[in-house]
Motif scaffolding. Sequence first.
Motif, PDB file in Angstrom:
ATOM      1  N   ALA A 222      22.419   6.973   9.742  1.00 36.25           N
ATOM      2  CA  ALA A 222      21.734   6.316   8.633  1.00 36.25           C
ATOM      3  C   ALA A 222      20.606   5.425   9.136  1.00 36.25           C
ATOM      4  CB  ALA A 222      22.728   5.499   7.813  1.00 36.25           C
ATOM      5  N   VAL A 223      20.858   4.657  10.201  1.00 33.65           N
ATOM      6  CA  VAL A 223      19.834   3.768  10.757  1.00 33.65           C
ATOM      7  C   VAL A 223      18.637   4.576  11.245  1.00 33.65           C
ATOM      8  CG1 VAL A 223      19.313   2.175  12.643  1.00 33.65           C
ATOM      9  CG2 VAL A 223      21.431   1.916  11.346  1.00 33.65           C
ATOM     10  N   VAL A 224      18.915   5.654  11.965  1.00 31.78           N
ATOM     11  CA  VAL A 224      17.829   6.497  12.480  1.00 31.78           C
ATOM     12  C   VAL A 224      17.054   7.128  11.326  1.00 31.78           C
ATOM     13  CG1 VAL A 224      17.304   8.593  13.767  1.00 31.78           C
ATOM     14  CG2 VAL A 224      18.942   6.953  14.689  1.00 31.78           C
ATOM     15  N   ALA A 225      17.766   7.623  10.330  1.00 27.02           N
ATOM     16  CA  ALA A 225      17.115   8.283   9.191  1.00 27.02           C
ATOM     17  C   ALA A 225      16.215   7.315   8.439  1.00 27.02           C
ATOM     18  CB  ALA A 225      18.166   8.880   8.258  1.00 27.02           C
ATOM     19  N   VAL A 226      16.710   6.111   8.171  1.00 28.40           N
ATOM     20  CA  VAL A 226      15.918   5.115   7.445  1.00 28.40           C
ATOM     21  C   VAL A 226      14.709   4.683   8.276  1.00 28.40           C
ATOM     22  CG1 VAL A 226      15.925   2.740   6.572  1.00 28.40           C
ATOM     23  CG2 VAL A 226      17.803   4.296   5.998  1.00 28.40           C
ATOM     24  N   GLY A 227      14.946   4.453   9.566  1.00 30.91           N
ATOM     25  CA  GLY A 227      13.849   4.027  10.428  1.00 30.91           C
ATOM     26  C   GLY A 227      12.742   5.057  10.521  1.00 30.91           C
ATOM     27  N   LEU A 228      13.109   6.312  10.738  1.00 31.36           N
ATOM     28  CA  LEU A 228      12.105   7.374  10.853  1.00 31.36           C
ATOM     29  C   LEU A 228      11.386   7.610   9.525  1.00 31.36           C
ATOM     30  CD1 LEU A 228      13.961   9.991  13.090  1.00 31.36           C
ATOM     31  CD2 LEU A 228      12.144   8.404  13.761  1.00 31.36           C
ATOM     32  N   ALA A 229      12.123   7.477   8.424  1.00 30.42           N
ATOM     33  CA  ALA A 229      11.515   7.725   7.114  1.00 30.42           C
ATOM     34  C   ALA A 229      10.520   6.634   6.743  1.00 30.42           C
ATOM     35  CB  ALA A 229      12.606   7.829   6.046  1.00 30.42           C
ATOM     36  N   ALA A 230      10.827   5.394   7.112  1.00 29.31           N
ATOM     37  CA  ALA A 230       9.984   4.262   6.713  1.00 29.31           C
ATOM     38  C   ALA A 230       8.828   4.014   7.672  1.00 29.31           C
ATOM     39  CB  ALA A 230      10.834   3.000   6.593  1.00 29.31           C
ATOM     40  N   LEU A 231       8.930   4.490   8.895  1.00 31.71           N
ATOM     41  CA  LEU A 231       7.941   4.167   9.933  1.00 31.71           C
ATOM     42  C   LEU A 231       6.518   4.598   9.566  1.00 31.71           C
ATOM     43  CD1 LEU A 231       7.375   2.975  12.706  1.00 31.71           C
ATOM     44  CD2 LEU A 231       7.914   5.208  13.706  1.00 31.71           C
ATOM     45  N   PRO A 232       6.282   5.817   9.092  1.00 30.09           N
ATOM     46  CA  PRO A 232       4.893   6.210   8.786  1.00 30.09           C
ATOM     47  C   PRO A 232       4.228   5.286   7.766  1.00 30.09           C
ATOM     48  CG  PRO A 232       6.318   8.137   8.826  1.00 30.09           C
ATOM     49  CD  PRO A 232       7.217   6.939   8.884  1.00 30.09           C
ATOM     50  N   PHE A 233       4.969   4.867   6.760  1.00 28.07           N
ATOM     51  CA  PHE A 233       4.410   3.966   5.753  1.00 28.07           C
ATOM     52  C   PHE A 233       4.075   2.610   6.361  1.00 28.07           C
ATOM     53  CE2 PHE A 233       5.128   0.745   2.380  1.00 28.07           C
ATOM     54  CZ  PHE A 233       4.041   1.075   1.568  1.00 28.07           C
ATOM     55  N   ARG A 234       4.960   2.113   7.211  1.00 30.39           N
ATOM     56  CA  ARG A 234       4.713   0.824   7.860  1.00 30.39           C
ATOM     57  C   ARG A 234       3.451   0.882   8.719  1.00 30.39           C
ATOM     58  NH1 ARG A 234       6.003  -4.440   6.883  1.00 30.39           N
ATOM     59  NH2 ARG A 234       6.052  -5.657   8.811  1.00 30.39           N
ATOM     60  N   LEU A 235       3.264   1.972   9.448  1.00 22.13           N
ATOM     61  CA  LEU A 235       2.081   2.122  10.297  1.00 22.13           C
ATOM     62  C   LEU A 235       0.814   2.243   9.455  1.00 22.13           C
ATOM     63  CD1 LEU A 235       3.476   4.599  12.991  1.00 22.13           C
ATOM     64  CD2 LEU A 235       3.113   2.127  13.224  1.00 22.13           C
ATOM     65  N   ALA A 236       0.901   2.976   8.329  1.00 20.93           N
ATOM     66  CA  ALA A 236      -0.273   3.169   7.476  1.00 20.93           C
ATOM     67  C   ALA A 236      -0.723   1.857   6.845  1.00 20.93           C
ATOM     68  CB  ALA A 236       0.032   4.205   6.396  1.00 20.93           C
ATOM     69  N   THR A 237       0.220   1.059   6.384  1.00 21.14           N
ATOM     70  CA  THR A 237      -0.151  -0.210   5.741  1.00 21.14           C
ATOM     71  C   THR A 237      -0.666  -1.216   6.758  1.00 21.14           C
ATOM     72  OG1 THR A 237       2.150  -0.974   5.889  1.00 21.14           O
ATOM     73  CG2 THR A 237       1.473   0.117   3.848  1.00 21.14           C
ATOM     74  N   ALA A 238      -0.173  -1.142   8.007  1.00 19.65           N
ATOM     75  CA  ALA A 238      -0.610  -2.094   9.034  1.00 19.65           C
ATOM     76  C   ALA A 238      -2.098  -1.976   9.324  1.00 19.65           C
ATOM     77  CB  ALA A 238       0.202  -1.879  10.313  1.00 19.65           C
ATOM     78  N   GLU A 239      -2.659  -0.794   9.115  1.00 21.12           N
ATOM     79  CA  GLU A 239      -4.076  -0.595   9.385  1.00 21.12           C
ATOM     80  C   GLU A 239      -4.970  -1.414   8.457  1.00 21.12           C
ATOM     81  OE1 GLU A 239      -4.895   3.544   9.218  1.00 21.12           O
ATOM     82  OE2 GLU A 239      -3.596   4.063  10.917  1.00 21.12           O
ATOM     83  N   TRP A 240      -4.412  -1.886   7.337  1.00 23.18           N
ATOM     84  CA  TRP A 240      -5.192  -2.655   6.375  1.00 23.18           C
ATOM     85  C   TRP A 240      -4.903  -4.153   6.463  1.00 23.18           C
ATOM     86  CZ3 TRP A 240      -8.930  -0.316   3.507  1.00 23.18           C
ATOM     87  CH2 TRP A 240      -8.923   1.083   3.506  1.00 23.18           C
ATOM     88  N   GLY A 241      -4.171  -4.541   7.491  1.00 21.50           N
ATOM     89  CA  GLY A 241      -3.779  -5.939   7.660  1.00 21.50           C
ATOM     90  C   GLY A 241      -4.921  -6.822   8.102  1.00 21.50           C
ATOM     91  N   PRO A 242      -4.595  -8.111   8.335  1.00 16.85           N
ATOM     92  CA  PRO A 242      -3.241  -8.662   8.391  1.00 16.85           C
ATOM     93  C   PRO A 242      -2.631  -8.860   7.003  1.00 16.85           C
ATOM     94  CG  PRO A 242      -4.837 -10.411   8.668  1.00 16.85           C
ATOM     95  CD  PRO A 242      -5.626  -9.138   8.630  1.00 16.85           C
ATOM     96  N   THR A 243      -1.310  -8.993   6.986  1.00 15.69           N
ATOM     97  CA  THR A 243      -0.600  -9.265   5.740  1.00 15.69           C
ATOM     98  C   THR A 243      -0.794 -10.722   5.355  1.00 15.69           C
ATOM     99  OG1 THR A 243       1.055  -7.601   6.298  1.00 15.69           O
ATOM    100  CG2 THR A 243       1.649  -9.208   4.606  1.00 15.69           C
ATOM    101  N   VAL A 244      -0.987 -10.967   4.073  1.00 19.73           N
ATOM    102  CA  VAL A 244      -1.152 -12.348   3.613  1.00 19.73           C
ATOM    103  C   VAL A 244       0.113 -13.154   3.904  1.00 19.73           C
ATOM    104  CG1 VAL A 244      -0.321 -11.871   1.260  1.00 19.73           C
ATOM    105  CG2 VAL A 244      -1.897 -13.772   1.671  1.00 19.73           C
ATOM    106  N   GLN A 245      -0.055 -14.384   4.343  1.00 20.93           N
ATOM    107  CA  GLN A 245       1.063 -15.269   4.617  1.00 20.93           C
ATOM    108  C   GLN A 245       1.215 -16.276   3.471  1.00 20.93           C
ATOM    109  OE1 GLN A 245       3.029 -14.777   7.603  1.00 20.93           O
ATOM    110  NE2 GLN A 245       1.799 -12.920   7.319  1.00 20.93           N
TER     111      GLN A 245
END
Length: 569
Positions: A222-245
């Motif tokens: 489950a951990v591997v599945a969730v991590g692999l599934a969420a990773l592409p989205f996390r990388l895509a959004t990071a390109e538009w950062g930084p995230t507001v604090q």
Amino acid sequence: MRGIGNLFRNGWRSFLFALAGLNLAVFTHQAFFRPASFELLPYAMQNDARQFQSWMPRLLDPTLLNGDLIADYWHAMSPLLYRAVFAVPAFFGLDPIFIGKILPIALVLATAAIAWKIALKLDARPAAAFVISALTTAVVIYQTDIFSPTPRGFAAPLLLLFFAGLLYENMLLAIVALASLAAVYPAPALPALTILGLWHLRWQRPFHLEISRRSFLTMAAAVVAVGLAALPFRLATAEWGPTVQWADAITQPNFMVPWGKSSIVQPDGSFGWLCSQRLGFLPRFIDCEVGGGFGRALNLLLTLVPGTYLFLRAVRRIRRGEAASSGELIYGYTLLASAIWFVIAASVAFDLHLPSRYSQKILVLTGALATGQLAGGFIADWLGKFREAGQTFLHDAAVTLVALLSIAVFSLSPPLWRPQDLGAIRQIAALPPQSLIAGASGVLDYVPALTGRKVFATVKHAIPYQLGYFRVIRERLLISARIVVTPDGKELKSLLEKNGITTLVVNRSILMGGPLPADFQSILGDATPHNDEWWSIPALSGFAESCATYSGRTVVILDAACIEANIAK
């Protein structure tokens, strides 16, 4: 009325789907037809679909929206699995806007079907199962997310599928649901993953966490599945950062005014950590501000009391050595997991985006399931007593009352949005694909998704979480405001040329010296141009007739090249 009890005794599930069908019929009419008629009316959209579908014209024509800021950003904000839902039909020529309108049909029916399966596990009596599943489906419908062809529209059915996997001890189903959730709407997948871990707790004395090989492999998968599934989205959004604090957010009007697009404050200016749309821990069964605190109290009651009672009842039974429904334990697990992740998300706001996403999406479902379990058990007992006592009339009357209340609830459907001027949308759709459109009008919110034409900036698309995007779109909104209100023709010409704008869409009231749309101030704050600063009629007013390519009752479309040529004379 006689005989209706026998009809429903064997048809509660069918009635559930009939109710879902009734709701979908109302929704479908709103999506495709003019209100109160059967005249086809195009361009209806769910509110936030105007954001997430702003890049989708590319699916039918890859030449559209090339290099467009808004389309590029919202494409990045769309997880891969979500994109696939629209890309596959588009490959066969189906319009993504059409898919967005029919997608809720599949999601609502799936929700009802999964809720029914869960309900049977909680209480196998058909009448009780109906109350549980109907209440859960009704709450999901009332929340309206499921009608949104955006990533959050998938959250409820996937979370229910995950719960079904747990209750039926089908760990493969639970993991697939978790991975799908992480791939399309990641935030609730983290507390759901924690719930899966808590599911392996064993309450028989001594209290312990099961660490069998099977449990370990389940959690690891489950951990591997969730991590692999969420990773592409996390990388895509990071390109538009930084995230507001947090420190930055509380200085921005978009966050700090109650009517802002991304507001995190209550009408009194306080932060709604307990109950609010973006920061609140509690799901909003009703609006938090209803009745001067009554809304918060009711949301707290429905979230905590039924589930906590059932959880503690199950624990007591287990410790006495009695049989207890494993389904009742899930209420405690969801509350604990949601609280843990809510605190984590709140403490690092907004690195994990909105804290509410880690609690509300889950607790609204378990609150409905728990309330339905208690109410359904009571109603099933009530109907059983009437039947055993031979009181057929009272039994049938009670069934009829339940049916009529259900019909009343399921006949409601959320409103859809349409452009204020359909003619303006048709005119914009006829523009060359390389056009760049600016201005100040609510019509612009619809332009990317409905026409595939580039828009310089809109308030609707100005989301402040990724600052690499927001700083650019905010500056563009300021330029748009200056274009439509400046009385200086030379400045107007310079702004149009410098930014490559080909077309202007402006509310007619602005050309007459009226104010900008109020939502501009929620983004620009004190930088918003006002008539008391630039008190004269906008320079654009002089071209409202000579350079207009479309003149509607509320909206005017102007050709920028015509304006520039006339100013140069």
